[in-house]
Design an enzyme around this catalytic site. Structure first.
Site, PDB file in Angstrom:
ATOM      1  N   TRP A   1     -12.730  -1.612  -0.681  1.00 29.95           N
ATOM      2  CA  TRP A   1     -12.069  -1.475   0.619  1.00 29.95           C
ATOM      3  C   TRP A   1     -13.017  -1.159   1.764  1.00 29.95           C
ATOM      4  CZ3 TRP A   1      -8.073  -4.005   1.551  1.00 29.95           C
ATOM      5  CH2 TRP A   1      -7.106  -4.209   0.564  1.00 29.95           C
TER       6      TRP A   1
ATOM      7  N   ARG B   1       1.720   7.060  -4.707  1.00 34.60           N
ATOM      8  CA  ARG B   1       1.769   5.670  -5.142  1.00 34.60           C
ATOM      9  C   ARG B   1       1.111   5.432  -6.501  1.00 34.60           C
ATOM     10  NH1 ARG B   1      -1.238   5.658  -0.021  1.00 34.60           N
ATOM     11  NH2 ARG B   1      -3.474   5.453  -0.331  1.00 34.60           N
ATOM     12  N   ASP B   2       1.332   4.207  -6.969  1.00 34.76           N
ATOM     13  CA  ASP B   2       0.689   3.649  -8.160  1.00 34.76           C
ATOM     14  C   ASP B   2       1.103   4.370  -9.448  1.00 34.76           C
ATOM     15  OD1 ASP B   2      -0.627   2.317  -6.117  1.00 34.76           O
ATOM     16  OD2 ASP B   2      -2.453   3.515  -6.295  1.00 34.76           O
TER      17      ASP B   2
ATOM     18  N   TRP C   1      -4.383 -14.659  -1.727  1.00 33.07           N
ATOM     19  CA  TRP C   1      -5.108 -13.378  -1.839  1.00 33.07           C
ATOM     20  C   TRP C   1      -4.700 -12.644  -3.108  1.00 33.07           C
ATOM     21  CZ3 TRP C   1      -8.531  -9.939   0.314  1.00 33.07           C
ATOM     22  CH2 TRP C   1      -8.313  -8.578   0.116  1.00 33.07           C
TER      23      TRP C   1
ATOM     24  N   GLU D   1      -6.210   6.752  -6.243  1.00 25.48           N
ATOM     25  CA  GLU D   1      -5.461   5.497  -6.229  1.00 25.48           C
ATOM     26  C   GLU D   1      -5.477   4.920  -7.640  1.00 25.48           C
ATOM     27  OE1 GLU D   1      -5.018   3.242  -2.264  1.00 25.48           O
ATOM     28  OE2 GLU D   1      -7.129   3.108  -2.810  1.00 25.48           O
TER      29      GLU D   1
ATOM     30  N   TRP E   1       3.983  -2.648  -4.119  1.00 30.14           N
ATOM     31  CA  TRP E   1       2.612  -2.218  -4.336  1.00 30.14           C
ATOM     32  C   TRP E   1       2.372  -2.047  -5.837  1.00 30.14           C
ATOM     33  CZ3 TRP E   1       2.641   2.029   0.041  1.00 30.14           C
ATOM     34  CH2 TRP E   1       2.654   1.388   1.284  1.00 30.14           C
TER      35      TRP E   1
ATOM     36  N   ASP F   1      -4.816  -5.829  -6.565  1.00 28.66           N
ATOM     37  CA  ASP F   1      -4.800  -5.002  -7.770  1.00 28.66           C
ATOM     38  C   ASP F   1      -4.150  -5.684  -8.971  1.00 28.66           C
ATOM     39  OD1 ASP F   1      -5.488  -3.330  -5.712  1.00 28.66           O
ATOM     40  OD2 ASP F   1      -4.047  -1.766  -6.209  1.00 28.66           O
TER      41      ASP F   1
END
Length: 520
Positions: free
Chosen positions: A321, A184-185, A50, A235, A107, A53
Site C-alpha cells: 500500500w 475488519r478482516d 484489479w 490487517e 472487503w 486480497d
C-alpha cells in the site's frame, strides 16, 4: 496507521484512475503498449481488472476454492471473485460470487466448511464472514455472513451483520472514531478442544477475539495487544493451530502489518503461542516475519489436503500500500493489475534459540510445470560472469560460498547491455533483493526498491532458490528460513542472468535453471 490504507483506497475509488484513462504517464504508457504480453506465466492473475486480497481457501468438490477481492477498475470498490485449483498452481476462474452493491463493497474475510451443521444451513455448507461498511459508513465496518450449499460456488447473504461494530455505534471523539474505522478482516478457526468457533478481527492497535457455537451468534472475548505500536495496525489477521516437526501443537496468530517506520517489513508478522478459550497467550511479544520483501501482503494460510495438521499452504497479494494506488505496465499490455504469490508449503520447526518458526518452501506441484531444465558447470566469480541462458519465467537454484568477498550475488532480469537487472545478494548482515535497476520510467518504486533480511554477518555460504516471473521475484533462502518477495517490472528483453562478487572470489555450485511454461 500508514498514509494509504487498503480500505481508504477502495472507498476513495472515485478519485482514482479507471483502467487506461490516461492517468499513466504518457511515455510509460507508450512504452508499455509497444510490448507483447507481460502476463505472469506461473502466478495467479485476474482475467481482467484489479486483483487485491486473497481469501483463505476451503476444500470442497475435490478442489481448493480460492476467493479474492476484485474490481473492474484499479483500486476500485468491488466484491469477491472465485477461482479453483487442484494443485495450488493452475487456477480456473469462475467470476463473481459476492458482488458489489451500491456504496456497499465486500472487503476481506474468510470461509469455513461447516461439517457439523453448527450454523443450520446443512452439513458441509460453506460459511463465509466478510467485512462490509454498513450503509457505506466507514465507522460501521461490520461482519456479515454468507452461506453456500453447493460447495462455495454460489452464496446467499444474511441481511444483518452477525458481528456489530459497537464502537462505531457509540464513538463520538476523534480517537474513538478512528478506532471504530478499523474493524475488519474476520478470520475463523475451529477450536476442537472446546467445540466452538473462534474469530479474530483486526483493529488499529490490537486484535480482538470472538467465539461462537453456531457462526451466527458471537461473544466478545479478550483482546491481544502488542506493546510496540510502531509495528502498525492489524490487517488480514490469521489464526490457526499446527503440529510442529517435533510433534508438539501450537497456535499461530498472524497479521499483515506496516512496520516500515522501524525498519521492519510491511508483510506477514506472526506470534507463536496458545489459545485458552478467551485470549491468545504468548511468551514472546516480538513477532517473527514470514517474508522480508516489499510485496507479500494480505496473506492467508490453510491446511493442505495431504497433511492438514502438520503442513499448511500460504498465498499472498504481491503488492504494497505504499504504492498500490497506481497503474502498472500490465494495465496497458494485458488489461489487468495485480497477482498473487506462488503458493508456499509451511512447516513449523523448533529452532536452536528455542523458538518455533514457520519455514517456507515453494509448493511441490510447481515441479509438474517445468518445461526444461538446464544445469551449468560450477563457476568461480571474481568480478562478474554472464550465464549463457535467457528466459522470462524460471527457477534458478544454486549454492554460493566465499571467503573474503564482501558483496556476492545474482542478477536476474538482465538486459542485453546489462543496464537493467534486479540483484539478489549478501552484503554484511543482510540478504537483499534490489530492484532499482529494473525500474521503468513512470513506474519507479523508489524509495522502496531494496528489501533486506537479516543473515549472519559471518556466514560464508548461502543456498538460493530464486523464482523469476515476468513481473516478480521470490527468493527462498537456506531451505526457506528466510523469504523475500518483490514485484519487479521486467520488460520483454529482461531475460538474462549474471553473477557478481566484490572483494574476493565466490564459488557457485549446483547451478540449475528450471523453465516454466504458461500454467493458465
Amino acid at each position: 496507521m500508514h498514509p494509504i490504507t487498503r480500505r481508504s483506497v477502495m472507498q476513495g475509488a472515485g478519485a482514482l484512475a479507471v483502467l487506461m484513462t490516461g492517468a499513466m504517464p504518457a511515455t510509460a504508457y507508450a512504452e508499455a503498449q509497444t510490448q507483447s504480453s507481460l502476463r505472469a506465466k506461473f502466478h495467479m492473475t485476474p482475467p481482467t481488472g484489479w486483483l487485491c486480497d486473497p481469501q483463505r481457501p476451503v476444500t470442497t468438490n475435490g478442489a481448493y476454492q480460492l476467493y479474492y477481492l476484485h474490481s473492474g477498475q484499479n483500486n476500485g470498490p468491488g466484491g469477491w471473485d472465485h477461482a479453483t485449483t487442484n494443485d495450488g498452481v493452475a487456477f480456473t476462474h469462475h467470476g463473481t460470487v459476492m458482488p458489489l452493491q451500491p456504496d456497499f463493497p465486500v472487503w476481506s474475510g474468510s470461509a469455513v466448511v461447516d461439517t457439523a451443521n453448527t450454523a443450520g444451513f446443512g452439513a458441509g455448507a460453506v460459511i463465509a464472514l466478510a467485512t462490509k461498511p454498513t450503509g457505506g459508513i466507514r465507522k460501521y465496518q461490520e461482519q456479515y455472513l454468507y452461506w453456500s450449499t453447493d460447495g462455495g460456488i454460489t452464496f446467499t447473504a444474511l441481511a444483518d451483520p452477525v458481528i456489530v461494530n459497537t464502537d462505531g455505534r457509540t464513538a463520538t471523539t476523534q480517537a474513538g472514531i478512528e478506532n471504530a474505522e478499523w474493524f475488519r478482516d474476520p478470520k475463523i478457526h475451529w477450536d476442537g478442544a472446546r467445540s466452538e468457533w473462534v474469530c479474530v478481527i483486526g483493529r488499529a492497535r490490537y486484535a480482538t477475539f470472538y467465539t461462537s457455537a453456531n457462526l451466527r451468534d458471537w461473544q466478545l472475548q479478550r483482546n491481544f495487544d502488542y506493546p510496540n505500536h510502531a509495528l502498525g495496525g492489524i490487517e488480514c489477521p490469521d489464526l490457526f493451530e499446527m503440529t510442529a516437526g517435533d510433534g508438539t501443537r501450537h497456535w499461530v496468530l498472524a497479521a499483515c502489518m506496516d512496520a516500515y517506520s522501524i525498519g521492519l517489513p510491511m508483510s506477514y508478522a506472526y506470534w507463536m503461542g496458545a489459545w485458552d478459550g478467551e485470549q491468545f497467550l504468548t511468551n514472546d511479544l516480538t513477532p517473527q516475519w514470514l517474508d522480508w520483501g516489499w510485496d507479500w501482503y494480505a496473506a492467508v494460510t490453510w491446511p493442505s489436503v495431504e497433511a492438514p495438521d502438520s503442513r499448511h499452504l500460504a498465498i499472498a497479494w504481491m503488492n504494497n500500500w505504499k504504492y498500490a494506488a497506481r497503474d502498472v505496465p500490465t494495465d496497458a499490455t494485458d488489461g489487468y493489475n495485480g497477482q498473487n504469490s506462488i503458493v508456499r508449503e509451511l512447516r513449523l520447526e523448533h529452532q536452536p534459540d528455542g523458538r518455533y518458526s514457520l519455514l517456507s518452501s515453494p509448493i511441490e506441484a510447481l515441479g509438474n510445470y517445468v518445461t526444461a531444465t538446464t544445469t551449468f558447470p560450477d563457476q568461480v566469480v571474481t568480478n562478474s560472469v554472464v550465464l549463457p541462458w535467457n528466459g522470462r519465467a524460471y527457477e534458478l537454484e544454486l549454492d554460493i560460498t566465499w571467503d573474503t568477498a564482501s558483496n556476492i550475488g545474482v542478477s536476474v532480469g538482465r538486459s542485453a547491455n546489462g543496464s537493467r537487472h534486479t540483484n539478489i545478494g549478501k552484503y554484511g548482515a543482510g540478504l537483499y533483493v534490489d530492484r532499482a535497476s529494473s525500474d521503468l520510467s513512470g513506474f519507479e518504486l523508489t524509495p522502496y526498491s531494496r528489501a533486506a533480511a537479516p543473515i549472519d554477518a559471518g556466514a560464508r555460504s548461502v543456498h538460493l532458490r530464486i523464482f523469476v516471473d515476468t513481473q516478480s521475484v521470490e527468493v527462498f533462502v537456506d531451505g526457506g528460513h528466510t523469504v523475500l518477495s518483490q514485484q519487479v517490472h521486467f520488460t520483454e528483453g529482461d531475460t538474462g542472468i549474471s553473477f557478481y562478487s566484490d572483494g574476493g572470489a565466490a564459488t557457485l555450485t549446483g547451478i540449475t535453471v528450471r523453465e516454466f511454461g504458461d500454467v493458465s
